[in-house]
Design a protein around this motif. Structure first.
Motif, mmCIF file in Angstrom:
data_model
loop_
_atom_site.group_PDB
_atom_site.id
_atom_site.type_symbol
_atom_site.label_atom_id
_atom_site.label_comp_id
_atom_site.label_asym_id
_atom_site.label_seq_id
_atom_site.Cartn_x
_atom_site.Cartn_y
_atom_site.Cartn_z
ATOM 1 N N ILE A 1 2.130 -0.572 -2.267
ATOM 2 C CA ILE A 1 1.462 -0.241 -3.538
ATOM 3 C C ILE A 1 0.204 0.600 -3.289
ATOM 4 O O ILE A 1 -0.052 1.584 -3.996
ATOM 5 C CB ILE A 1 1.138 -1.545 -4.299
ATOM 6 C CG1 ILE A 1 2.439 -2.109 -4.890
ATOM 7 C CG2 ILE A 1 0.093 -1.327 -5.389
ATOM 8 C CD1 ILE A 1 2.293 -3.460 -5.565
ATOM 9 N N ALA A 2 -0.537 0.239 -2.245
ATOM 10 C CA ALA A 2 -1.791 0.955 -1.945
ATOM 11 C C ALA A 2 -1.530 2.410 -1.567
ATOM 12 O O ALA A 2 -2.418 3.257 -1.679
ATOM 13 C CB ALA A 2 -2.540 0.236 -0.816
ATOM 14 N N ARG A 3 -0.307 2.722 -1.128
ATOM 15 C CA ARG A 3 0.026 4.104 -0.790
ATOM 16 C C ARG A 3 0.311 4.946 -2.029
ATOM 17 O O ARG A 3 0.468 6.164 -1.929
ATOM 18 C CB ARG A 3 1.285 4.148 0.101
ATOM 19 C CG ARG A 3 1.027 3.583 1.467
ATOM 20 C CD ARG A 3 2.331 3.309 2.232
ATOM 21 N NE ARG A 3 1.995 2.503 3.392
ATOM 22 C CZ ARG A 3 1.577 3.007 4.553
ATOM 23 N NH1 ARG A 3 1.505 4.308 4.719
ATOM 24 N NH2 ARG A 3 1.237 2.204 5.545
ATOM 25 N N HIS A 4 0.409 4.304 -3.197
ATOM 26 C CA HIS A 4 0.804 5.025 -4.418
ATOM 27 C C HIS A 4 -0.074 4.629 -5.603
ATOM 28 O O HIS A 4 0.418 4.096 -6.607
ATOM 29 C CB HIS A 4 2.281 4.741 -4.736
ATOM 30 C CG HIS A 4 3.191 5.098 -3.609
ATOM 31 N ND1 HIS A 4 3.634 6.376 -3.389
ATOM 32 C CD2 HIS A 4 3.686 4.347 -2.592
ATOM 33 C CE1 HIS A 4 4.383 6.406 -2.304
ATOM 34 N NE2 HIS A 4 4.430 5.188 -1.800
ATOM 35 N N PRO A 5 -1.372 4.898 -5.493
ATOM 36 C CA PRO A 5 -2.290 4.442 -6.544
ATOM 37 C C PRO A 5 -2.004 5.076 -7.906
ATOM 38 O O PRO A 5 -2.343 4.497 -8.945
ATOM 39 C CB PRO A 5 -3.676 4.845 -6.017
ATOM 40 C CG PRO A 5 -3.434 5.822 -4.922
ATOM 41 C CD PRO A 5 -2.074 5.562 -4.387
ATOM 42 N N GLN A 6 -1.354 6.245 -7.940
ATOM 43 C CA GLN A 6 -1.050 6.884 -9.228
ATOM 44 C C GLN A 6 0.136 6.203 -9.905
ATOM 45 O O GLN A 6 0.316 6.320 -11.111
ATOM 46 C CB GLN A 6 -0.690 8.383 -9.040
ATOM 47 C CG GLN A 6 -1.716 9.186 -8.291
ATOM 48 C CD GLN A 6 -3.073 9.117 -8.955
ATOM 49 O OE1 GLN A 6 -3.168 9.112 -10.183
ATOM 50 N NE2 GLN A 6 -4.128 9.025 -8.156
ATOM 51 N N ARG A 7 0.938 5.538 -9.111
ATOM 52 C CA ARG A 7 2.227 5.046 -9.607
ATOM 53 C C ARG A 7 2.173 3.588 -10.047
ATOM 54 O O ARG A 7 2.864 3.188 -10.984
ATOM 55 C CB ARG A 7 3.252 5.223 -8.486
ATOM 56 C CG ARG A 7 4.643 4.959 -8.933
ATOM 57 C CD ARG A 7 5.671 5.471 -7.927
ATOM 58 N NE ARG A 7 6.980 5.200 -8.464
ATOM 59 C CZ ARG A 7 7.991 6.048 -8.497
ATOM 60 N NH1 ARG A 7 7.841 7.251 -7.994
ATOM 61 N NH2 ARG A 7 9.136 5.700 -9.023
ATOM 62 N N PHE A 8 1.374 2.783 -9.339
ATOM 63 C CA PHE A 8 1.380 1.331 -9.600
ATOM 64 C C PHE A 8 -0.013 0.817 -9.935
ATOM 65 O O PHE A 8 -1.005 1.272 -9.379
ATOM 66 C CB PHE A 8 1.875 0.561 -8.366
ATOM 67 C CG PHE A 8 3.224 0.981 -7.893
ATOM 68 C CD1 PHE A 8 4.352 0.745 -8.667
ATOM 69 C CD2 PHE A 8 3.376 1.627 -6.673
ATOM 70 C CE1 PHE A 8 5.610 1.131 -8.231
ATOM 71 C CE2 PHE A 8 4.629 2.022 -6.227
ATOM 72 C CZ PHE A 8 5.746 1.778 -7.009
ATOM 73 N N GLU A 9 -0.041 -0.189 -10.800
ATOM 74 C CA GLU A 9 -1.279 -0.893 -11.111
ATOM 75 C C GLU A 9 -0.973 -2.384 -10.976
ATOM 76 O O GLU A 9 0.027 -2.857 -11.520
ATOM 77 C CB GLU A 9 -1.668 -0.556 -12.551
ATOM 78 C CG GLU A 9 -3.100 -0.810 -12.853
ATOM 79 C CD GLU A 9 -3.404 -0.418 -14.298
ATOM 80 O OE1 GLU A 9 -4.065 -1.220 -14.979
ATOM 81 O OE2 GLU A 9 -2.936 0.662 -14.741
ATOM 82 N N PRO B 1 -7.056 -6.971 -9.980
ATOM 83 C CA PRO B 1 -6.057 -7.370 -10.982
ATOM 84 C C PRO B 1 -6.727 -8.017 -12.195
ATOM 85 O O PRO B 1 -7.852 -8.512 -12.097
ATOM 86 C CB PRO B 1 -5.205 -8.403 -10.234
ATOM 87 C CG PRO B 1 -6.159 -9.034 -9.270
ATOM 88 C CD PRO B 1 -7.082 -7.925 -8.835
ATOM 89 N N ARG B 2 -6.013 -8.029 -13.333
ATOM 90 C CA ARG B 2 -6.540 -8.732 -14.521
ATOM 91 C C ARG B 2 -6.550 -10.236 -14.298
ATOM 92 O O ARG B 2 -7.418 -10.944 -14.793
ATOM 93 C CB ARG B 2 -5.651 -8.403 -15.731
ATOM 94 C CG ARG B 2 -5.870 -7.018 -16.291
ATOM 95 C CD ARG B 2 -6.929 -7.026 -17.386
ATOM 96 N NE ARG B 2 -6.565 -7.911 -18.495
ATOM 97 C CZ ARG B 2 -5.680 -7.603 -19.429
ATOM 98 N NH1 ARG B 2 -5.062 -6.441 -19.409
ATOM 99 N NH2 ARG B 2 -5.416 -8.451 -20.405
ATOM 100 N N TYR B 3 -5.534 -10.740 -13.568
ATOM 101 C CA TYR B 3 -5.425 -12.179 -13.322
ATOM 102 C C TYR B 3 -5.195 -12.480 -11.853
ATOM 103 O O TYR B 3 -4.533 -11.715 -11.156
ATOM 104 C CB TYR B 3 -4.250 -12.788 -14.116
ATOM 105 C CG TYR B 3 -4.461 -12.755 -15.598
ATOM 106 C CD1 TYR B 3 -5.249 -13.720 -16.232
ATOM 107 C CD2 TYR B 3 -3.886 -11.754 -16.369
ATOM 108 C CE1 TYR B 3 -5.459 -13.675 -17.599
ATOM 109 C CE2 TYR B 3 -4.095 -11.706 -17.743
ATOM 110 C CZ TYR B 3 -4.882 -12.677 -18.346
ATOM 111 O OH TYR B 3 -5.087 -12.635 -19.705
#
Ligand code: NAD
Ligand code: MG
Length: 393
Positions: free
Chosen positions: A16-24, A46-48
């Motif tokens: 996920i860290a390799r694709h900051p535009q793609r995943f939150e 994260p929110r939670y």
């Protein structure tokens, strides 16, 4: 991200860290590891954040005061995050039977469910697959073998895996760290030796399962549920290099295989980006350096767990949940140095002889079967260790 501090969790966050535009990252969940979850919350905001343990959640809440992360706890917390409207994808990577309720809730909520937690399918395959069908959830297997099978399966018009033309699935197994060991040597094997897997770095429970071949037994059951296969359509093949992650054999004699370096970030990235492909940080496969791909039949006399898993499928009903529960108890007790490695199949076999098998019609039925099998497995442990204090797992 359920089980974010574990081996699959850490690998998922790496992709996920390799694709900051793609995943939150909307929510992270773990058992009780306050410091590890705090560090992940600081990195991914994260929110939670959810911890199973209420005291651990209080400690994390203190440490995250002043940030935008709300800390929840327990099963309620997990249910809330997996069903939240903002969530598209749920990675189910809690270890063991504890992962079933949250995986099931994600399936019922119609999410894209990336399933690493194989125990939930072994326990409640019937319920989980029905939930996926009814809600229209997309289930993508993360277990490397099942991810490989998914990649090699034909797809129907709706882009779902189909069985058209398939004769069987060849489920590969590395054979684990004790592949060449005698039963005598396995008797004295330590937890650290069992966890020293030759090809994969994983959590301790699945590492012991790999050493006993119960991991392949659980995966055998997982394959039957995921791809709607009869047990005779799944053949286990030992392939020590773990370069081929599994194969699909077709009626015309074709065999399709998925290959790659043994790195869980490949199936994780596939699940995260499906039907596209993204960079996973995995080194490209060098076939010339690999040089050899070997295959052999599994030896069920030294590794009886594979037979026990197959027998639990033949028994049907809640026998698979019982097999999984007895294995979890036996593995915890082996890791706790209370029983020998070779006692693991003995505990499972005796438990399976003593349990009442019923139809797994609803979640409470499966949970009850799980609890009953754990209680019986603890009795079997007590018989193996007479005059010692009772254990709890
Ligand atoms: P692990 O022990 O490294 O991590 C388990 C994670 O689950 C941790 O984050 C832990 O805090 C969390 N957890 C445990 N109990 C919990 C609970 N009650 N509530 C919330 N969180 C809880 O395990 P792992 O190796 O990452 O394996 C996770 C799952 O993925 C297992 O089902 C395993 O069979 C499967 N799997 C793992 C691999 C691998 O390479 N590690 C490969 C294939 C499948
Ligand atoms: Mg696997």
């Amino acid at each position: 991200m359920l089980g974010s501090t574990g081996s699959i969790g850490v690998n998922t966050l790496d992709v996920i860290a390799r694709h900051p535009q793609r995943f939150e990252v909307f929510a992270l969940a773990a058992n009780a590891s306050v410091a590890a979850l705090q560090a992940q919350c600081e990195a991914f905001a994260p929110r939670y954040a959810v911890l199973a343990d209420a005291d651990a959640a209080d400690a994390l809440r203190d440490r995250l005061r002043g940030t935008d992360t709300t800390v929840l706890h327990g099963e309620e917390g997990l249910q809330r995050i997996v069903t939240a409207d903002e969530v598209d994808v749920v990675m189910a990577a809690i270890v063991g039977a504890a992962g079933l309720p949250s995986a099931l809730a994600a399936a019922r909520a119609g999410k894209t469910l990336l399933l690493a937690n194989k125990e939930s399918l072994v326990m409640g395959g019937h319920l989980l697959m029905a939930a996926v069908r009814e809600s229209g959830a997309q289930l993508l297997p993360i277990d490397s073998e099942h991810n490989a099978i998914f990649q090699c399966m034909p797809v129907d018009a709706g882009a779902r895996p189909s069985l058209r033309g398939v004769s069987k699935v060849l489920l590969t197994a590395s054979g684990g760290p004790f592949r060449g060991w005698s039963l005598r040597d396995m008797q004295d094997a330590s937890p650290d030796q069992a966890c020293a897997h030759p090809n994969w770095s994983m959590g301790r429970k699945i590492s012991v399962d790999s050493a006993s071949l119960m991991n392949k037994g659980l995966e055998f059951i997982e394959a039957c549920w995921l791809f709607d296969l009869r047990p005779d359509q799944v053949e286990v093949v030992v392939h020590p290099q773990s370069i081929i992650h599994s194969m699909v054999q077709y009626r015309d004699g074709s065999v399709l295989a998925q290959l790659g370096n043994p790195d869980m970030r490949t199936p994780i990235a596939y699940g995260l980006s499906w039907p596209e492909r993204i960079d996973a940080g995995v080194a490209p496969l060098d076939l010339v350096a690999t040089a050899r791909l070997d295959f052999e039949a599994p030896d069920e006399s030294r590794f009886p767990c594979l037979r026990l898993a197959r027998e639990s499928v033949a028994q049907g009903g809640t026998a698979m949940a019982a097999c999984n529960a007895a294995n979890e108890v036996a593995v915890a007790s082996f890791l706790d140095e209370q029983i020998r490695f070779t006692d693991i199949p003995a505990v499972i076999e005796t438990t399976l002889e003593r349990v009442q098998v019923v139809e797994p019609t609803a979640v409470p039925v499966v949970e009850q079967a799980d609890l009953e099998a754990r209680a019986i497995a603890l009795e079997v442990l007590a018989e193996l260790r007479p005059a010692k204090a009772p254990l709890r797992y």
